[in-house]
Design an enzyme around this catalytic site. Structure first.
Site: not given
Length: 415
Positions: A167, A222, A225, A237
């Site tokens: 993703e 939701s 990041s 990240r």
């Protein structure tokens, strides 16, 4: 004016009218991966001639599926490209104003969304209308958490191999590819003017971006990041927060009567957050000049509810707007602080499906950035980057737009 060229991108994915895909939040996990082309069969160079990739790719979320369709130059019209209506089936919707010519793929990319709950019907439409390319590539690719859930169904309905694309990798690849290789989308990046809430029509100013430079990519589903993307396409990240799109919608369902996201947005449009929030002027009687705080600045979100006699008597519209402002302000402030740590506060980008039909959120984010002395930037195709990345993952394109890892970022952001 030149700026250091790291970016921050904010990806909001809607549930109901917006989409909530799985996101990495809260933890300090670090993902480091490399965006790379995938060599398939005889396709080794997208600029080497007329290619026959599979023409459909997906990004399957928990509520919405984004689909991109590549119509090769000279190809016959089909239900995606020639329909007189923007509606497809029971829940599908075309976005003709988003389509972009892409000479390097030899065609034009079209954009469609439909509800995940109608996945089987959508696949039947795709299969019956013969939009899949007939060539060597018998694979359809998909990003998103739903790629794991629906892989078997896709293979059964379409009689084709289903390939899952990471993703986040698809997200980064889709952005870099679209900005580099598409034609006619000079308006891809924009910022807002006249950002003060209640200040009239929200202005829009076109920006330009060079996707080959380093950037920070902030994915808000939701939760949130934040990815630091390097010039060679690798990424890691570097931060995040659990306060994201699910926070807004979950709390909105709890404190208002809204049953759909669309209804919540309608409430926000007619709300007055000053009836709920405690402002600086409510405490100081005006501006707090010592620290340059205007009287209209929120001092305490929902602060007035602590002192009024019956907080349950507040209007749903006011509560919904105050909640939306609180969530988006916190996202902006957290991200701006991370940008300052990485010395990239002059190039902050907010993108995603959450913002497409949400001018109040865009205005709030833009105002928060402006108040902190910087600018918020947005992208037109942000909610389709995952699907675009899945589409072009079938090509070995990386060597054509990656820079060596040793290249040092320079001041290449131009406004």
């Amino acid at each position: 004016m030149l700026f250091n060229f790291f970016y921050i991108f904010f990806f909001f994915k809607q549930k109901t009218a917006y989409e909530m895909l799985r996101s990495l939040v809260g933890s300090e996990m670090c993902i480091r991966d490399r965006i790379r082309g995938v060599k398939l069969g005889r396709r080794t160079n997208v600029e080497g001639g007329r290619l026959q990739p599979n023409s459909v790719a997906l990004d399957i979320g928990g509520t919405l599926v984004k689909m991109v369709y590549l119509q090769l130059d000279g190809a016959e019209e089909n239900f995606i490209t020639s329909s007189s209506s923007d509606k497809i089936g029971q829940s599908g919707e075309r976005y003709p104003h988003l389509r972009v010519p892409c000479p390097v793929l030899g065609g034009t990319i079209h954009f469609v969304k439909f509800e995940t709950c109608r996945m089987e019907q959508a696949l039947q439409i795709i299969n019956s209308t013969k939009v899949l390319a007939v060539g060597d590539d018998k694979t359809i690719r998909s990003a998103g958490g739903g790629a794991f859930k629906f892989g078997e169904l896709v293979e059964k309905e379409l009689g084709i191999q289903f390939e899952k694309v990471d993703e986040l990798e698809a997200l980064v690849l889709g952005f870099r590819f679209l900005c580099r290789y598409s034609a006619g989308n000079q308006n891809e990046v924009y910022s807002h003017t006249n950002t003060r809430l209640g200040g009239g029509v929200l202005g829009k100013q076109v920006e330009q971006v060079d996707p080959t430079k380093p950037c920070l990519l902030v994915n808000i589903g939701s939760g949130v990041s934040i990815l630091k993307v390097h010039p060679d396409g690798s990424f890691e990240r570097v931060g995040g927060t659990s306060m994201g799109g699910a926070t807004f919608w979950g709390l909105c369902r709890l404190i208002t009567s809204a049953s759909t996201f669309e209804e919540a947005m309608t409430m926000c449009e007619s709300g007055d957050a000053t009836k709920v929030d405690k402002l600086v002027r409510d405490i100081y009687g005006g501006d707090y000049d010592k620290f340059n705080l205007k009287g209209s600045v929120v001092a305490a979100s929902f602060g007035k509810l602590a002192s009024i006699k019956d907080p349950k008597g507040c209007h749903d519209q006011d509560l919904a707007l105050a909640l939306l402002i609180m969530i988006t302000q916190q996202i902006a402030l957290i991200s701006i602080n991370i940008a300052k740590i990485h010395h990239v506060q002059d190039a902050i980008f907010f993108v995603g499906g959450f913002l497409r039909f949400n001018p109040i959120a865009r205005r709030t984010l833009a105002f928060a950035a402006e108040y902190q002395g910087t600018t918020a930037h947005f992208l037109e195709h942000a909610d389709f980057f995952g699907a675009i990345g899945a589409l072009v993952a079938g090509f070995d394109i990386s060597s054509q737009f990656q820079k060596p890892a040793s290249v040092q970022p320079q001041s290449s952001w131009k406004r």
